[in-house]
Scaffold this motif. Structure first.
Motif, short mmCIF file in Angstrom:
data_model
loop_
_atom_site.label_atom_id
_atom_site.label_comp_id
_atom_site.label_asym_id
_atom_site.label_seq_id
_atom_site.Cartn_x
_atom_site.Cartn_y
_atom_site.Cartn_z
N VAL A 288 -27.65 10.15 34.99
CA VAL A 288 -28.67 10.12 36.22
C VAL A 288 -28.44 9.92 37.46
O VAL A 288 -27.16 10.31 37.70
CB VAL A 288 -28.81 8.02 36.75
CG1 VAL A 288 -29.30 7.28 37.94
CG2 VAL A 288 -28.90 7.31 35.66
N LEU A 304 -34.04 8.27 42.15
CA LEU A 304 -33.33 8.16 41.58
C LEU A 304 -33.69 9.30 39.73
O LEU A 304 -35.03 8.55 39.61
CB LEU A 304 -33.26 7.15 40.88
CG LEU A 304 -32.11 6.00 41.25
CD1 LEU A 304 -31.43 4.80 40.73
CD2 LEU A 304 -31.14 7.25 42.40
N PHE A 306 -33.72 9.91 36.14
CA PHE A 306 -33.37 9.64 34.80
C PHE A 306 -33.26 10.94 33.52
O PHE A 306 -34.90 10.49 33.16
CB PHE A 306 -34.49 7.73 34.33
CG PHE A 306 -33.83 6.91 35.36
CD1 PHE A 306 -32.85 6.37 35.45
CD2 PHE A 306 -34.43 6.81 36.48
CE1 PHE A 306 -32.69 5.02 35.63
CE2 PHE A 306 -34.26 5.94 37.92
CZ PHE A 306 -33.16 4.74 37.08
N CYS A 353 -38.33 10.94 37.35
CA CYS A 353 -37.34 10.02 38.91
C CYS A 353 -38.72 9.16 39.53
O CYS A 353 -39.86 9.07 39.09
CB CYS A 353 -38.01 11.23 40.28
SG CYS A 353 -36.61 12.49 39.49
N VAL A 378 -34.14 1.17 30.63
CA VAL A 378 -33.31 2.89 30.15
C VAL A 378 -32.79 2.81 28.68
O VAL A 378 -32.43 4.05 28.36
CB VAL A 378 -32.71 3.71 31.46
CG1 VAL A 378 -31.67 4.86 30.80
CG2 VAL A 378 -33.30 3.76 32.82
#
Length: 389
Positions: A288, A304, A306, A353, A378
């Motif tokens: 991340v 963020l 991922f 993102c 996630v």
């Protein structure tokens, strides 16, 4: 805690109850037209508008005649851009902006470039979303008659531009500086006079006021640079025609007053909660990353990435967490975020993102709940992806 939980405060904000209370009398009892100069209803409405204008002036340190009421920041930005180019002499003028700018600047700039042939330069940014100030100087050197349009803070990744330095560079070259301050107000200490900007913007709905009202902030002596987009009854000293939205304007004024009152409390609290969100996610989920300038960004914004996860799929899996993959104003566009592409992300990484943007009413309980939801989703999506592979 009541679900869903909202982390999309950069898109819009709820109306603060104090703002609503200030507005309500002008929706019912005090319902006059502020341009009706012959009776008490009009006088009361006009007085309310001028009090709200004073609140904006005091909260943001704007010159006494420097607030022109508009429908929001998009209209204010287009008004300045269109006014600067005017109706003739296009070949002598240039607009300079950057690749991470909001569409409220990029779209009218490209439109006028296509329609008139006026010069347009879109500066690149680095991986953190920062503009190279030496590149800006070089761009201004051959074209002194320039309008530079650079935002104070980016709405997607939160990177803050050095407004004062940019203003010095632009003014030294004889240009004008238009600064989209829509996302900055209420999230950092903003002083219009000290910023050096010639024009700036505010939208009430970004600072816990009503939608559909905002203002263009104008430096002393630059009123003559503005040509109205909307002609009509001469309201706002001829800058913007049309019947004034008195309740909305009252809400704008009260929202600005509350920004001034709450800024010392809001900024450190949102920054602390944002850091807790990031630490909670990054400590439990590998691969991340944080987009934007981590040392100089908005207190409430965390974008963020991922790795290997489609952001839209992640949002659907966390069904009661309201977040976004891009600016609300460009969410109807196909393709990845132009901001994330501009800072160098591949299409795949840009699609992975999510923007979390906190607000005045965000709580630690909501932060912790969201950490758990993000981590669980996630891990679930990555397990599913590995099984399918």
């Amino acid at each position: 805690m009541h679900a869903p939980v909202c982390f999309d405060f950069n898109a819009t904000t709820p109306v603060d109850e104090r703002v609503l209370r200030a507005m309500l009398p002008f929706l019912t009892g005090e319902w006059g037209n502020a341009f009706s100069h012959d009776h008490l209803y009009g006088w009361a409405a006009a007085e309310a508008v001028e009090e709200a204008r004073r609140q904006v002036i005091d909260a943001l340190n704007v010159p006494a005649n420097g607030v022109a009421i508009m429908s929001g920041a998009t209209e204010a930005l287009t008004t300045v851009i269109r006014s600067y180019f005017g109706y003739h002499g296009w070949y002598r003028k240039k607009i300079i902006t950057c690749a991470t700018e909001h569409d409220a600047v990029l779209v009218p700039s490209r439109h006028l470039c296509a329609r008139t042939g006026v010069a347009l330069e879109i500066l690149p940014t680095d991986r953190a979303g920062r503009v190279d100030l030496d590149r800006l100087r070089d761009s201004l050197a051959p074209a002194p008659a320039s309008l530079v349009a650079l935002m104070a803070a980016n709405n997607e990744i939160g990177t803050i531009h050095p407004m004062c330095e940019i203003a010095e560079i632009v003014h030294a070259a004889g240009g004008l500086f238009l600064c989209d301050t829509t996302q900055a107000i209420g999230k950092l200490h903003f002083d219009f006079e000290a910023s050096g900007a010639d024009f700036a913007t505010v939208s009430a709905h970004k600072i816990y006021g009503p939608k559909g009202v905002g203002a263009l902030l104008i430096r002393n002596g630059l009123d003559d640079e503005i040509e109205p987009l909307i002609l009509g009854g001469g309201q706002e000293r001829g800058v913007r025609g049309g019947t004034l939205n008195v309740p909305g304007i009252v809400g704008l004024g009260e929202a600005c007053r509350l920004v001034q009152e709450k800024i010392e409390e809001d900024v450190p609290r949102m920054e602390r909660l944002r850091d807790r969100l990031e630490d909670g996610i990054l400590s439990q989920v590998p691969e991340v990353w944080i987009n934007g300038d981590q040392s100089n960004r908005l207190c409430n914004t965390s974008n963020l990435g991922f790795k290997g996860i489609d952001g839209r799929t992640l949002i659907r899996d966390m069904h009661d967490i309201a977040v976004s993959t891009r600016s609300a104003c460009s969410s109807g566009h196909s393709g990845p975020s132009h901001v994330l592409k501009a800072i160098g992300l591949s299409d795949e990484d840009a699609y992975s993102c999510i923007r979390f943007s906190l607000g005045r009413f965000t709580t630690q309980v909501e932060i912790d709940y969201t950490i758990d939801k993000v981590v669980a989703s996630v891990h679930k999506l990555r397990r599913f992806k590995s099984v399918r592979a």
